[in-house]
Design an enzyme around this catalytic site. Structure first.
Site, PDB file in Angstrom:
ATOM      1  CB  CYS A  45      -0.950  -0.002   1.194  1.00 20.48           C
ATOM      2  SG  CYS A  45      -0.140  -0.168   2.803  1.00 20.48           S
TER       3      CYS A  45
ATOM      4  CG  HIS B  50       0.990   1.915   7.801  1.00 14.96           C
ATOM      5  ND1 HIS B  50      -0.063   1.132   8.181  1.00 14.96           N
ATOM      6  CD2 HIS B  50       1.193   1.656   6.479  1.00 14.96           C
ATOM      7  CE1 HIS B  50      -0.486   0.424   7.150  1.00 14.96           C
ATOM      8  NE2 HIS B  50       0.261   0.735   6.097  1.00 14.96           N
TER       9      HIS B  50
END
Length: 481
Positions: free
Chosen positions: A292, A319
């Protein structure tokens, strides 16, 4: 505000609603009949409500400084509804704006203008074959992939979700799988109807029957017995990451290709759609959709490097925590990840910066990276501290990135916001690989700091679907060019 002004404002809003309501059935019919997806400046209008159609039109004024009213764009979609078209993604907003405000028509009628702009798909035969898709694993990414594939149901749907594969089922397993697809704490309820078909061991979602296959190994399944042939297996388990492990899928009958939703090991191609998807060739049996974070940062890094040059830089990822971490302190084989994800910021490593080089070789050895896991369930941010080869300014850099977001070949990967109030939850459900936060951009001569948001679940899943389409030979045109 006077009563008269109030009345005019309300009347204007009602007019927009009425035009949006008239657009909805045409948008659906164009997709179901021809496989044509309608967008407005990159925002898909497929399966959205009237408010989303209105908001998509409002974005045009924000970017272009000129209003495009729904009553002005409606004649264009009305004209499209009378044309015979091949599958494509057609940007209604850009077609109407170019015609009305950029003098792109040269005296042509709307119908003649559309014939010219869409010449590649007008009266063309749809020869794109449908592709069977199997999801191997049904966790966070698997269920979001299912949502994305199901939302495009229709006779012209080219990516057909046929089955999901999970480990051994206990009593009530189907109900639990269906419930997790139906309700999501982050992404909200499923848009449609979901029922359980016990007789066929399947989940029915918006008319799609998804076979639930129980298996303990990827090479022990005969997909053909379920009517599944030449399938692309999307492995989102994260268990197998090399050619030997992922190659086990190819030993099962009915499998043609494999797509991994995690960073791969060895010589497997790591693909960031929009950057190096053209590296996929028909003979590739195993492909990786990278991570991602790699998907979020690589498109922005590419355009910045192409324009200004990047000498070197550091990428710090903030994150959201993932299922790999512990909710409360407990043993974990990785450093620090055993500490409670919901209570701590956890410093950890990321290979995303180095992985950029697999998709963008010109940046090999130029980037370092690290990551901090934080107590939020979704949406992350990459902070890119870059030393450029040329000097620039904040305005110049932001203007360039806006142009890339609106009109470049990476417009489906790069989004741009000028909001001074945006926070992480506002980006839940973003379909872009990354969103440039222009208000946070810092530039000092040849040094630039860019802040890029990304929905590390949904935005990434959109990229995975795009890679799968490319593997299936279903790369659709984006029009106008």
């Amino acid at each position: 505000m006077s009563d008269q002004q109030t009345e005019l404002t309300l009347k204007s809003w009602q007019e927009r609603q009425e035009y949006a309501e008239m657009m909805q059935p045409i948008i659906g019919r164009l997709y179901r009949t021809y496989g044509v997806e309608i967008l407005v400046y990159g925002r898909s209008l497929l399966n959205v409500d009237t408010i989303h159609i209105i908001k998509a039109h409002r974005l045009i004024e924000r970017h272009e400084g000129v209003k495009l009213r729904l009553r002005e764009s409606f004649p264009f979609i009305e004209a499209l509804s009378k044309m015979k078209l091949a599958p494509a993604r057609v940007d209604l907003g850009k077609l109407a704006f170019n015609y009305l405000f950029k003098n792109a028509a040269e005296g042509l009628s709307i119908e003649a203008y559309l014939q010219c702009e869409l010449i590649d798909i007008v009266d063309q035969v749809d020869n794109i074959p449908a592709q069977d898709i199997v999801l191997y694993g049904f966790g966070r990414i698997g269920r979001l992939l299912a949502r994305l594939l199901i939302e495009r149901n229709g006779s012209n749907n080219k990516m057909r979700l046929r089955a999901v594969v999970v480990r051994g089922g206990r009593d009530g397993d189907l109900e639990k799988r269906a419930s997790l697809l139906r309700r999501d704490s982050v992404h909200g309820p499923f848009n449609g109807s979901i029922t359980v078909d016990h007789e066929n061991s399947a989940i029915k979602a918006n008319g799609t029957s998804i076979k639930v296959i129980y298996a303990d190994a990827p090479d022990k399944i005969d997909y053909t017995q379920y009517g599944i042939n030449d399938a692309i297996i999307i492995d989102n388990t994260g268990i197998w990451k090399d050619e030997a492990g992922l190659g086990l899928h190819l030993k099962s009958k009915g499998v043609k290709k494999v797509l991994l939703t995690a960073p791969a090991k060895g010589a497997i191609k790591n693909i960031v759609y929009g950057v190096n998807h053209q590296d996929i060739v028909a003979d590739d049996l195993i492909v990786c959709a990278a991570s991602c974070t790699t998907n979020a940062i690589t498109p922005v890094l590419k355009v910045v490097n192409d324009k200004f040059g990047i000498r070197n830089g550091h990428v710090e990822t903030v994150h959201s925590y993932t299922n790999d971490q512990n909710l409360i302190d407990n043993y974990h084989s990785a450093e620090r990840r055993g500490r409670s994800a919901a209570l701590n910021m956890v410093l950890t490593s990321t290979g995303a910066a180095k992985a950029v080089a697999k998709a963008l070789p010109e940046l090999a050895g130029k980037l370092t990276g690290n990551a901090i896991r934080v107590p939020t369930p979704n949406v992350s941010m990459a902070i890119m501290n870059l030393n450029l080869a040329t000097t620039t300014s904040k305005d110049e850099l932001n203007s360039f990135l806006l142009e890339q977001a609106l009109h470049s070949e990476l417009q489906a990967q790069i989004d741009y916001t000028a909001s001074t109030e945006i926070v992480s939850t506002d980006l839940v459900g973003s379909r872009y690989a990354g969103v440039v936060d222009s208000q946070a951009t810092i530039v000092d001569g040849d040094r630039a700091v860019l802040y890029v948001w990304y929905d590390n679940e949904f935005g990434y899943s959109c990229q995975v679907v795009r890679v799968a389409e490319k593997m299936a030979g279903q790369q659709l045109l984006n029009l106008p060019k």
